[in-house]
Structures are given as structure tokens and as C-alpha cells.
Design a protein around this motif. Structure first.
Motif, PDB file in Angstrom:
ATOM      1  N   GLU A   1      58.973  -9.607  55.321  1.00  0.00           N
ATOM      2  CA  GLU A   1      59.394 -10.973  55.016  1.00  0.00           C
ATOM      3  C   GLU A   1      58.320 -11.784  54.291  1.00  0.00           C
ATOM      4  OE1 GLU A   1      62.733 -12.680  56.301  1.00  0.00           O
ATOM      5  OE2 GLU A   1      62.815 -10.657  55.482  1.00  0.00           O
ATOM      6  N   TYR A   2      57.053 -11.589  54.668  1.00  0.00           N
ATOM      7  CA  TYR A   2      56.002 -12.469  54.163  1.00  0.00           C
ATOM      8  C   TYR A   2      54.920 -11.779  53.323  1.00  0.00           C
ATOM      9  CZ  TYR A   2      58.018 -15.782  57.464  1.00  0.00           C
ATOM     10  OH  TYR A   2      58.876 -16.604  58.143  1.00  0.00           O
ATOM     11  N   TYR A   3      54.699 -10.498  53.576  1.00  0.00           N
ATOM     12  CA  TYR A   3      53.635  -9.788  52.856  1.00  0.00           C
ATOM     13  C   TYR A   3      54.146  -8.426  52.388  1.00  0.00           C
ATOM     14  CZ  TYR A   3      50.782 -13.329  55.180  1.00  0.00           C
ATOM     15  OH  TYR A   3      50.267 -14.514  55.632  1.00  0.00           O
ATOM     16  N   GLN A   4      55.151  -8.455  51.544  1.00  0.00           N
ATOM     17  CA  GLN A   4      55.830  -7.254  51.068  1.00  0.00           C
ATOM     18  C   GLN A   4      54.853  -6.209  50.515  1.00  0.00           C
ATOM     19  OE1 GLN A   4      59.249  -6.499  50.990  1.00  0.00           O
ATOM     20  NE2 GLN A   4      58.696  -4.517  50.139  1.00  0.00           N
ATOM     21  N   TYR A   5      53.805  -6.662  49.874  1.00  0.00           N
ATOM     22  CA  TYR A   5      52.841  -5.769  49.231  1.00  0.00           C
ATOM     23  C   TYR A   5      52.209  -4.796  50.241  1.00  0.00           C
ATOM     24  CZ  TYR A   5      48.669  -4.231  46.708  1.00  0.00           C
ATOM     25  OH  TYR A   5      47.693  -3.465  46.130  1.00  0.00           O
ATOM     26  N   TYR A   6      52.028  -5.237  51.493  1.00  0.00           N
ATOM     27  CA  TYR A   6      51.347  -4.427  52.498  1.00  0.00           C
ATOM     28  C   TYR A   6      52.309  -3.571  53.333  1.00  0.00           C
ATOM     29  CZ  TYR A   6      47.489  -7.575  51.406  1.00  0.00           C
ATOM     30  OH  TYR A   6      46.515  -8.290  50.746  1.00  0.00           O
ATOM     31  N   PHE A   7      53.610  -3.711  53.091  1.00  0.00           N
ATOM     32  CA  PHE A   7      54.590  -3.038  53.949  1.00  0.00           C
ATOM     33  C   PHE A   7      54.423  -1.517  53.942  1.00  0.00           C
ATOM     34  CE2 PHE A   7      58.615  -0.887  54.658  1.00  0.00           C
ATOM     35  CZ  PHE A   7      59.045  -1.446  55.850  1.00  0.00           C
ATOM     36  N   ASP A   8      54.376  -0.904  52.768  1.00  0.00           N
ATOM     37  CA  ASP A   8      54.332   0.558  52.676  1.00  0.00           C
ATOM     38  C   ASP A   8      53.084   1.146  53.306  1.00  0.00           C
ATOM     39  OD1 ASP A   8      56.798   0.880  51.472  1.00  0.00           O
ATOM     40  OD2 ASP A   8      56.006   0.668  49.450  1.00  0.00           O
ATOM     41  N   ILE A   9      51.932   0.554  53.020  1.00  0.00           N
ATOM     42  CA  ILE A   9      50.692   1.097  53.595  1.00  0.00           C
ATOM     43  C   ILE A   9      50.660   0.913  55.110  1.00  0.00           C
ATOM     44  CG2 ILE A   9      49.307  -1.012  53.277  1.00  0.00           C
ATOM     45  CD1 ILE A   9      46.946   0.873  52.591  1.00  0.00           C
ATOM     46  N   ALA A  10      51.218  -0.201  55.584  1.00  0.00           N
ATOM     47  CA  ALA A  10      51.276  -0.436  57.034  1.00  0.00           C
ATOM     48  C   ALA A  10      52.237   0.557  57.688  1.00  0.00           C
ATOM     49  CB  ALA A  10      51.721  -1.863  57.319  1.00  0.00           C
ATOM     50  N   HIS A  11      53.371   0.792  57.036  1.00  0.00           N
ATOM     51  CA  HIS A  11      54.386   1.704  57.579  1.00  0.00           C
ATOM     52  C   HIS A  11      53.878   3.137  57.629  1.00  0.00           C
ATOM     53  CE1 HIS A  11      58.165   4.190  57.173  1.00  0.00           C
ATOM     54  NE2 HIS A  11      58.357   3.535  58.306  1.00  0.00           N
ATOM     55  N   LYS A  12      53.214   3.573  56.573  1.00  0.00           N
ATOM     56  CA  LYS A  12      52.780   4.970  56.485  1.00  0.00           C
ATOM     57  C   LYS A  12      51.486   5.244  57.242  1.00  0.00           C
ATOM     58  CE  LYS A  12      54.925   5.841  51.995  1.00  0.00           C
ATOM     59  NZ  LYS A  12      54.676   6.102  50.548  1.00  0.00           N
ATOM     60  N   TYR A  13      50.587   4.286  57.271  1.00  0.00           N
ATOM     61  CA  TYR A  13      49.256   4.572  57.807  1.00  0.00           C
ATOM     62  C   TYR A  13      48.830   3.671  58.962  1.00  0.00           C
ATOM     63  CZ  TYR A  13      49.132   6.988  53.320  1.00  0.00           C
ATOM     64  OH  TYR A  13      49.433   7.788  52.264  1.00  0.00           O
ATOM     65  N   ILE A  14      48.745   2.371  58.713  1.00  0.00           N
ATOM     66  CA  ILE A  14      48.126   1.469  59.682  1.00  0.00           C
ATOM     67  C   ILE A  14      48.835   1.489  61.034  1.00  0.00           C
ATOM     68  CG2 ILE A  14      47.512  -0.926  60.194  1.00  0.00           C
ATOM     69  CD1 ILE A  14      47.202  -1.325  57.132  1.00  0.00           C
ATOM     70  N   PHE A  15      50.155   1.293  61.035  1.00  0.00           N
ATOM     71  CA  PHE A  15      50.874   1.254  62.302  1.00  0.00           C
ATOM     72  C   PHE A  15      50.940   2.631  62.966  1.00  0.00           C
ATOM     73  CE2 PHE A  15      53.026  -2.805  60.777  1.00  0.00           C
ATOM     74  CZ  PHE A  15      52.257  -3.595  61.593  1.00  0.00           C
ATOM     75  N   SER A  16      51.004   3.692  62.162  1.00  0.00           N
ATOM     76  CA  SER A  16      51.010   5.042  62.734  1.00  0.00           C
ATOM     77  C   SER A  16      49.699   5.327  63.452  1.00  0.00           C
ATOM     78  CB  SER A  16      51.233   6.084  61.626  1.00  0.00           C
ATOM     79  OG  SER A  16      52.509   5.938  61.068  1.00  0.00           O
TER      80      SER A  16
END
Length: 199
Positions: free
Chosen positions: A155-170
């Protein structure tokens, strides 16, 4: 064959017992899941639905955002050239789809992995039971937090979504799992398999 036997004999007996139990647990789980649970969705369906509904509840009640809803929908996917139809939990915000929670993302495999480790380590029945229940609940909460975080980024930081989904949150989810294991093993010694462990 002789080298393999020699290598195995060099591994301490408690470690061999743990690895043997872990392998047996893994084989039994995979056989049950592939043979029954995957097709029937007995475990995946309610867990995926729960993760979607809980994420929506947190967003609508405990965040400045609102008007989220979770629905079960069928989605056609293509994986390695094969088409498949999967029913997943989709989260909408003002009728715009913001997150797709597939069965692979419901945390089941991680919870089973966590439980398998606890079951295979030597400890008392009640201590194992306590850590399994508390750990499973906390891992479920972490996974819901992961979904909420992904929606916030969408919703607010679309640019970081993919890296967060693939790496950071994992990395975060697996780190929390490892931390639970570390806490569980702090009073365990593998020197004696039937050692009494203090609760």
C-alpha cells in the motif's frame, strides 16, 4: 559401503538417533501430506483461510488502515509449463487485490518442521507438548504479521514489496523459528538419550 559404515560409526550415537528420528519424521510427514492432505486440503484449506482472515482482522482493527476483506477464490496458475487451479485466500482493499495467500504461504511446512525438531529431541513429554503448542501459535502469529507487513508495503512502499517478500520476511520467519529451537534446546544434552530434562 565400508567407508559409509565407518563414517556413521564416527558420529556419536545420540546424534545418529536424532538424525534417524528426524529422517523418519520427514518421510512419514511427506507420505501423509502427498498421499492425503495435499489433495484433500484438510490442513491447508482452514489454515490458509485463517491466515487471510486474521490478517484482515489485524489490519481493520489494529492499524490505521481499514476496509480490508479476505475471500477464498480460485486462481489459475502456470508452474513449469503446467496449468493448475488453486483455491487461495485473497485479500482486497477497497476492491483492489493487495495480497494472494497460497497454501504454500500458510506456514504449515514451517510449523511441521518446527514440531519435527521438537519431537526428535530428547525431553519430557510435557515439555515437548508445551513448546509445540506455544511455538506453533507464535509461528502462526509471525506468519500473520508477515502478511500484514507485506500488505503495508504494497500500500505505501511498493518498491520494497518484492525484496521483502522474497528475502527479508523469509529470513525473519526462519530466524524466529531458529530462536525457538535455541530456547528449547538450552536445557537439553544429547549425551544421554533418556536424560531427564528440567521444565
Amino acid at each position: 559401503m565400508i567407508k559409509l559404515n565407518s563414517l556413521l560409526s564416527d558420529i556419536p550415537l545420540p546424534i545418529r538417533l536424532f538424525l534417524g528420528k528426524a529422517l523418519l519424521f520427514f518421510v512419514i510427514w511427506k507420505a501423509l501430506y502427498m498421499g492425503f492432505f495435499m489433495e484433500s486440503k484438510t490442513l491447508d484449506h482452514p489454515l490458509t483461510t485463517h491466515v487471510g482472515n486474521a490478517s484482515v482482522y489485524v489490519l481493520n482493527n489494529w492499524s490505521p488502515m481499514s476496509d480490508f476483506r479476505a475471500v477464498r477464490e480460485a486462481k489459475n496458475t502456470i508452474y513449469e509449463g503446467e496449468k493448475s487451479n488453486e483455491i487461495a485466500s485473497l485479500i482486497y482493499h477497497n476492491d483492489k487485490r493487495v495480497l494472494y495467500i497460497a497454501d504454500l504461504c500458510n506456514g504449515l511446512e514451517l510449523i511441521v518442521l518446527y514440531i519435527g525438531f521438537i519431537v526428535c529431541m530428547p525431553s519430557s513429554f510435557w515439555r515437548k507438548t508445551k513448546y509445540i503448542i506455544i511455538g506453533a501459535i507464535l509461528l502462526d502469529a509471525v506468519n500473520i504479521g508477515r502478511c500484514v507487513g507485506l500488505i503495508y508495503l504494497r500500500e505505501y512502499y511498493q518498491y520494497y514489496f518484492d525484496i521483502a517478500h522474497k528475502y527479508i520476511f523469509s529470513v525473519t520467519v526462519y530466524s524466529v523459528t531458529f530462536l525457538f529451537w535455541a530456547v528449547y534446546t538450552r536445557k537439553i544434552s544429547l549425551k544421554i538419550e533418556n536424560e531427564t530434562v528440567q521444565v
